[in-house]
Design a protein around this motif. Structure first.
Motif, short mmCIF file in Angstrom:
data_model
loop_
_atom_site.label_atom_id
_atom_site.label_comp_id
_atom_site.label_asym_id
_atom_site.label_seq_id
_atom_site.Cartn_x
_atom_site.Cartn_y
_atom_site.Cartn_z
N GLU A 194 0.90 -1.14 0.00
CA GLU A 194 -0.04 -0.10 -0.13
C GLU A 194 0.73 1.28 -0.07
N VAL A 195 0.93 2.14 -1.16
CA VAL A 195 1.67 3.07 -1.24
C VAL A 195 1.03 4.45 -1.41
N ALA A 196 1.22 5.52 -0.62
CA ALA A 196 0.64 6.61 -0.35
C ALA A 196 1.01 7.41 -1.57
N CYS A 197 0.95 7.22 -2.94
CA CYS A 197 1.16 8.06 -4.07
C CYS A 197 0.35 7.88 -5.04
N ASN A 198 0.30 8.69 -6.17
CA ASN A 198 -0.38 8.63 -7.46
C ASN A 198 0.23 7.33 -8.16
N TRP A 199 -0.81 6.55 -8.65
CA TRP A 199 0.07 5.56 -9.61
C TRP A 199 0.89 5.58 -10.42
N LYS A 200 0.96 7.04 -11.09
CA LYS A 200 1.77 7.23 -12.28
C LYS A 200 3.21 7.51 -11.65
N LEU A 201 3.44 8.01 -10.37
CA LEU A 201 4.58 8.06 -9.73
C LEU A 201 5.45 6.59 -9.77
N VAL A 203 4.82 4.14 -11.75
CA VAL A 203 5.25 4.09 -13.12
C VAL A 203 6.61 4.67 -13.52
N GLU A 204 6.61 5.88 -13.32
CA GLU A 204 7.77 6.80 -13.52
C GLU A 204 8.92 6.18 -12.90
N ASN A 205 8.74 6.06 -11.44
CA ASN A 205 10.21 5.45 -10.95
C ASN A 205 10.60 3.98 -11.33
N TYR A 206 9.55 3.35 -11.74
CA TYR A 206 9.94 1.91 -12.52
C TYR A 206 10.73 2.10 -13.62
N CYS A 207 10.36 2.93 -14.51
CA CYS A 207 10.88 3.13 -15.74
C CYS A 207 12.24 3.52 -15.85
N GLU A 208 12.88 3.92 -14.85
CA GLU A 208 14.34 4.49 -14.89
C GLU A 208 15.28 3.82 -14.12
N SER A 209 16.38 3.86 -14.35
CA SER A 209 17.65 3.11 -13.64
C SER A 209 18.26 4.17 -12.95
N TYR A 210 18.18 5.62 -13.26
CA TYR A 210 18.90 6.63 -12.85
C TYR A 210 19.26 6.75 -11.27
N HIS A 211 18.02 6.02 -10.47
CA HIS A 211 17.96 6.16 -9.14
C HIS A 211 18.79 5.03 -8.32
N LEU A 212 19.12 4.13 -9.25
CA LEU A 212 19.89 2.85 -8.57
C LEU A 212 20.98 3.15 -7.41
N PRO A 213 22.03 4.01 -7.81
CA PRO A 213 22.93 3.94 -6.87
C PRO A 213 22.70 4.42 -5.60
N TRP A 214 21.45 5.28 -5.48
CA TRP A 214 21.18 6.07 -4.09
C TRP A 214 20.17 5.20 -3.36
N ASN A 278 -0.76 0.56 -16.60
CA ASN A 278 -0.40 0.38 -15.16
C ASN A 278 0.27 -1.05 -14.78
N VAL A 279 0.89 -1.54 -15.69
CA VAL A 279 1.39 -2.79 -15.18
C VAL A 279 2.87 -2.80 -15.73
N LEU A 280 3.64 -3.10 -14.60
CA LEU A 280 5.07 -3.19 -14.48
C LEU A 280 5.28 -4.70 -14.87
N LEU A 281 6.37 -5.05 -15.61
CA LEU A 281 6.69 -6.50 -15.71
C LEU A 281 8.17 -6.66 -15.86
N LEU A 364 8.93 9.66 -21.94
CA LEU A 364 8.15 8.92 -22.77
C LEU A 364 6.69 8.69 -22.07
N PHE A 365 6.63 8.16 -20.79
CA PHE A 365 5.29 8.02 -20.27
C PHE A 365 4.47 9.38 -20.04
N HIS A 366 5.30 10.49 -19.69
CA HIS A 366 4.37 11.82 -19.42
C HIS A 366 4.05 12.12 -20.83
#
Length: 384
Positions: A194-201, A203-214, A278-281, A364-366
């Motif tokens: 259960e996550v207190a965020c909009n569903w699109k966030l 998606v946005e986070n899942y799409c990218e690897s930029y945040h991996l190191p941190w 809305n599906v992350l695979l 691209l998602f935006h």
């Protein structure tokens, strides 16, 4: 409210802004997106493993709509609106096995698992089970168009999208090697967050690897940022891949069996794609996963996570370790998506910017959201 201005979102990535705050916080924009993004195409609802045996039925709520997932007596998975055609009563209020018919608890109208109305007791008066004007052949359950792929039950609520195969042809072709039986790991291979965020966030986070190191230092220690590549299919899907997938190994050196017939690329590669909306695979040589994002309002989302394997009877200890490992990774993202959600209440935030080198899949998602919203807004409206 007035329509949000989406012109800056569709600019080239170097000069684009992200979606305006209202797309994460405003109930009226959430209602617009419900129609334009989630009902008009093929959205993920559940997994076929939720109803493993013929006669299994599971009630679900999606975008406030009462739906019923059923595996009919012939073994086909179907989705119906979970209401009786008589007075709109909810038919099934908890998961159960349908032994005979689906019986309405109100006036006992009964439906087959294929959706046919099969009995209407006393509808014409005591002892009279037929009545003029009540044509059972026209009063079956309302079926929602559905399709199963990668174990996921996809639905088209508007009923007018292109076929699933046409709408997702590029993704089906990209992952054609995984078009084979996927075996759900069972009770130890599913969890929800259960996550207190909009569903699109999410998606946005899942799409990218930029945040991996941190955000994922453990994962980044062996599948580093520089080992990743972008996956970009404008208007359809986006995500990331890695050239360094490390198989989970048990104490005794045991691993999961591989999917048969995979090309050499998959010996070390793995891919993580959002199939819009809305599906992350995720696919790997030895397992796959699906995350279905269920929006519960502008700032609340349930993530349903399911893990799949190449064979039905994989090692339970290894399965449990794999589930725990992925749960840890996905939980690491929660503070980020919830923090961005809180950030969307800052009135002077302009939607943010994108790194041209790192944020392509997210942009691209935006851009897809903006295009779908503008198309929806341009349609003629009935007089209100």
């Amino acid at each position: 409210m007035d329509h949000t201005d989406l012109s800056a979102v569709r600019r080239p990535i170097g000069s684009a802004n992200g979606l305006p705050n209202a797309h994460y916080t405003d109930p009226s924009v959430f209602a617009e997106e419900r129609t334009a993004l989630l009902m008009s195409g093929w959205a993920g609802l559940a997994v076929a493993a939720d109803v493993p045996e013929p006669g299994d039925a599971r009630p679900l709520t999606f975008l406030e709509m009462p739906l019923l997932l059923v595996r009919d007596k012939s073994g086909q998975v179907r989705v119906f609106q979970n209401i009786c055609r008589h007075r709109g009563m909810i038919l099934v209020d908890a998961p159960r096995k349908i032994e005979g018919a689906i019986r309405c608890p109100y006036h006992s109208w009964c439906y087959s698992t294929e959706g046919r109305l099969v009995s209407t007791p006393h509808v014409g008066g005591p002892g009279q089970n037929t009545a003029d004007g009540i044509d059972r052949s026209l009063l079956g359950l309302i079926e929602v168009r559905s399709h199963i792929w990668m174990g996921v039950v996809w639905i088209n609520l508007s009923g007018d999208a292109p076929s699933f195969e046409d709408a997702n042809a590029d993704l089906l072709a990209r992952w054609s090697e995984f078009d084979k039986p996927l075996y759900h790991g069972g009770a130890d291979s599913r969890f929800q967050l259960e996550v207190a965020c909009n569903w699109k966030l999410a998606v946005e986070n899942y799409c990218e690897s930029y945040h991996l190191p941190w955000v994922h230092p453990g994962l980044n220690s062996y599948s580093r940022l520089e080992d990743h590549y972008h996956i970009e299919a404008p208007d359809r899907f986006s995500g990331q891949g890695t050239w360094v997938y490390r198989q989970l190994t048990g104490e005794d050196g045991k691993t999961f069996p591989d999917f048969e017939g995979l090309s050499d690329k998959w010996d070390t590669a793995a891919e993580y794609i959002t199939a819009y909306p809305n599906v992350l695979l995720g696919v790997h040589r030895d397992h796959a996963f699906a995350i279905i994002l269920v929006p519960n309002g502008p700032g609340q989302t349930t993530e349903h996570v399911h893990l799949y394997y190449a064979q039905p009877d994989t090692d339970p200890e290894l399965r449990a370790r794999n589930t725990a490992q992925w749960k840890e990774v996905f939980e690491e993202d929660i503070f980020v998506v919830e923090g961005m959600q809180r950030g969307r209440h800052a009135p002077m935030f302009d939607g943010g910017r994108f790194s041209p080198a790192m944020d392509g899949p997210t942009h691209l998602f935006h851009a897809w959201v903006a295009a779908r919203m503008e198309a929806h807004r341009s349609q003629p409206r009935a007089a209100e």
